[in-house]
Design a protein around this motif. Structure first.
Motif, PDB file in Angstrom:
ATOM      1  N   VAL A 149      23.175  47.993  39.186  1.00  0.00           N
ATOM      2  CA  VAL A 149      23.309  46.927  38.717  1.00  0.00           C
ATOM      3  C   VAL A 149      22.236  47.018  37.730  1.00  0.00           C
ATOM      4  O   VAL A 149      21.074  46.365  38.968  1.00  0.00           O
ATOM      5  N   LYS A 185      19.186  37.033  32.780  1.00  0.00           N
ATOM      6  CA  LYS A 185      19.114  37.754  34.190  1.00  0.00           C
ATOM      7  C   LYS A 185      20.611  36.656  35.047  1.00  0.00           C
ATOM      8  O   LYS A 185      20.274  36.931  35.939  1.00  0.00           O
ATOM      9  N   ILE A 220      23.698  38.385  36.245  1.00  0.00           N
ATOM     10  CA  ILE A 220      22.800  39.340  36.916  1.00  0.00           C
ATOM     11  C   ILE A 220      22.244  38.749  38.640  1.00  0.00           C
ATOM     12  O   ILE A 220      22.529  39.646  39.656  1.00  0.00           O
ATOM     13  N   ASP A 221      21.622  37.830  38.493  1.00  0.00           N
ATOM     14  CA  ASP A 221      21.175  37.238  40.071  1.00  0.00           C
ATOM     15  C   ASP A 221      22.577  37.413  40.645  1.00  0.00           C
ATOM     16  O   ASP A 221      22.118  37.170  41.406  1.00  0.00           O
ATOM     17  N   MET A 261      23.939  39.678  42.580  1.00  0.00           N
ATOM     18  CA  MET A 261      23.428  40.409  43.483  1.00  0.00           C
ATOM     19  C   MET A 261      23.581  39.711  44.606  1.00  0.00           C
ATOM     20  O   MET A 261      23.013  40.869  45.502  1.00  0.00           O
ATOM     21  N   ASP A 262      22.857  38.584  44.418  1.00  0.00           N
ATOM     22  CA  ASP A 262      23.874  37.969  45.536  1.00  0.00           C
ATOM     23  C   ASP A 262      24.738  38.308  46.011  1.00  0.00           C
ATOM     24  O   ASP A 262      25.405  38.115  47.391  1.00  0.00           O
ATOM     25  N   SER A 264      26.243  43.916  47.544  1.00  0.00           N
ATOM     26  CA  SER A 264      25.648  44.526  48.116  1.00  0.00           C
ATOM     27  C   SER A 264      24.894  46.013  47.403  1.00  0.00           C
ATOM     28  O   SER A 264      24.175  47.233  48.167  1.00  0.00           O
ATOM     29  N   LYS A 290      22.918  48.210  45.041  1.00  0.00           N
ATOM     30  CA  LYS A 290      21.388  48.435  44.302  1.00  0.00           C
ATOM     31  C   LYS A 290      21.247  47.771  42.893  1.00  0.00           C
ATOM     32  O   LYS A 290      22.349  48.098  42.067  1.00  0.00           O
ATOM     33  N   HIS A 291      19.543  47.019  42.806  1.00  0.00           N
ATOM     34  CA  HIS A 291      19.528  46.785  40.986  1.00  0.00           C
ATOM     35  C   HIS A 291      18.305  46.789  41.087  1.00  0.00           C
ATOM     36  O   HIS A 291      17.774  46.802  41.226  1.00  0.00           O
ATOM     37  N   GLU A 308      15.757  46.857  37.387  1.00  0.00           N
ATOM     38  CA  GLU A 308      16.280  46.160  35.224  1.00  0.00           C
ATOM     39  C   GLU A 308      15.559  47.232  34.543  1.00  0.00           C
ATOM     40  O   GLU A 308      14.394  48.121  35.001  1.00  0.00           O
ATOM     41  N   VAL A 347      17.267  52.872  42.195  1.00  0.00           N
ATOM     42  CA  VAL A 347      18.210  52.002  42.069  1.00  0.00           C
ATOM     43  C   VAL A 347      19.528  53.186  42.792  1.00  0.00           C
ATOM     44  O   VAL A 347      19.824  53.110  44.094  1.00  0.00           O
TER      45      VAL A 347
END
Length: 294
Positions: A241, A249, A252-253, A256-257, A260, A262-263, A265, A290
Motif C-alpha cells: 500500500v 494520505k 492510506i492511513d 494501514m491501520d 497488516s 506493508k506500506h 510512500e 515494502v
C-alpha cells in the motif's frame, strides 16, 4: 570621426552575443526539467515552472510564471490534461508562434492508459492517464528522442552534444528497466494499492495490477468506500500500500491501520532527487523495501 568604427564594433559584438545566447527552456514539471538539464548541460537555460512539491493538477500560475513562459524559446509540457490550469496560457503562446511540445500527445494511442471515471452528471467517461514519465521505456523510446530532435532543430550547433548526452541517458533508462523487470518478475499479477494512479504506466510495464484510492483530482473517498478497500485488501493478493507525497494520505492511513499489508510512500515528481534516474531508482528502492517486508 572615429566614433563610427567604434559604433560598428560595438554593434558587431552585440550581434555576436545575441546569436550565441543559450536557448531559454521552461519545463512545466520536474521530471522533464531533470531530463532537459541532463541533455543540455550548460548549453541551455532550463527553468522549472511547477515545483516537485506542488500538485500540477491544481497549479495556477502567478504573474512571474507567465513572464517566465513568455520569455522562453521552448516550453516542454506533459499535456493529457495534467497542467489544466496552464492550458489557456500555453494556447496563447502557440498562437503567437512559440514552440510548445506536449509530450503526451506524441505517444501512440495504444501506449496510453485509459481510465474510466464519472463526470458531474454521474455518467461514465474516460480520460488518458497523464503520468507517462514514470515508465522508463516510454522515456527512452519516445520522450528523450523527441526532446533531442526538438532541441537540435532550435540549436543545430549543439545537436551532437545533445545526442551524445541523450544516448547515455537512454542506455541508463534501458538498463534500469531490465533490472526492474528482473526484480518484479516474481510479483507479476499481484496488486498494489496507491493513493493516486500516478504509477499506472510503471506498474503496467512490469505486469503488476494497480488499485487507486483516489481516481480524480481533489476528491476524497467516503468512509464506506475506504472500508470496501479494506475488505479488498484483506481478500486479494495485495503486496503493498503506497501513499504519495503530492496527494492526501487520509485513506492510506486508514488502510494501514486496518490491515497488516506493508506500506510505503512514493514520489512521482522527485521532491529531493537530482536526476530522472535518481527519481526512478528512489521509487524502486521504496517498492523493494515494502515488497521484501523490510
Amino acid at each position: 570621426m572615429r566614433s563610427r568604427p567604434m559604433t560598428i564594433s560595438v554593434l558587431l559584438i552585440l550581434l555576436f552575443a545575441a546569436t550565441t545566447l543559450p536557448l531559454k527552456i521552461v519545463a512545466t514539471i520536474n521530471p522533464y526539467y531533470l531530463i532537459l538539464k541532463e541533455i543540455t548541460g550548460q548549453e541551455a537555460q532550463v527553468d522549472l515552472l511547477i515545483g516537485p512539491g506542488q500538485n500540477p493538477h491544481i497549479f495556477s500560475p502567478k504573474i512571474s510564471d507567465i513572464r517566465k513562459l513568455n520569455d522562453a524559446d521552448l516550453v516542454i509540457a506533459n499535456g493529457l490534461d495534467l497542467e489544466v490550469f496552464l492550458k489557456p496560457y500555453l494556447e496563447d503562446l502557440t498562437s503567437r508562434g512559440k514552440t510548445i511540445v506536449y509530450m503526451g500527445s506524441l505517444l501512440p494511442d495504444e501506449l496510453l492508459v485509459d481510465e474510466n471515471e464519472k463526470d458531474d452528471d454521474d455518467e461514465p467517461g474516460h480520460h488518458d492517464n497523464p503520468h507517462i514519465w514514470l515508465d522508463p521505456i516510454i522515456l527512452s523510446d519516445y520522450v528523450v528522442p523527441v526532446l533531442v530532435r526538438t532541441l537540435s532543430s532550435l540549436d543545430p550547433g549543439n545537436s551532437e552534444f545533445f545526442s551524445s548526452n541523450a544516448a547515455n541517458l537512454i542506455k541508463n533508462l534501458q538498463e534500469f528497466s531490465d533490472q526492474t523487470a528482473s526484480y518484479l518478475e516474481r510479483f507479476k499479477g499481484k496488486t498494489v494499492i496507491v493513493a493516486h494512479p500516478s504509477f499506472s504506466y510503471f506498474f503496467r510495464r512490469y505486469g503488476i495490477k494497480l488499485e487507486p484510492v483516489l481516481e480524480g483530482v481533489g476528491d476524497e473517498p467516503t468512509i464506506g468506500e475506504i472500508m470496501k478497500l479494506v475488505d479488498f485488501v484483506r481478500s486479494q493478493d495485495v503486496i503493498g500500500v503506497f501513499a504519495e507525497y503530492q496527494h492526501s494520505k487520509r485513506a492510506i492511513d486508514i488502510l494501514m491501520d486496518e490491515t497488516s499489508v506493508k506500506h510505503g510512500e512514493l514520489d512521482s515528481l522527485g521532491i529531493s532527487t537530482g536526476s530522472i534516474m535518481e527519481l526512478l531508482q528512489w521509487n524502486l528502492a521504496e517498492m523493494k523495501r515494502v515488497f521484501d517486508g523490510e
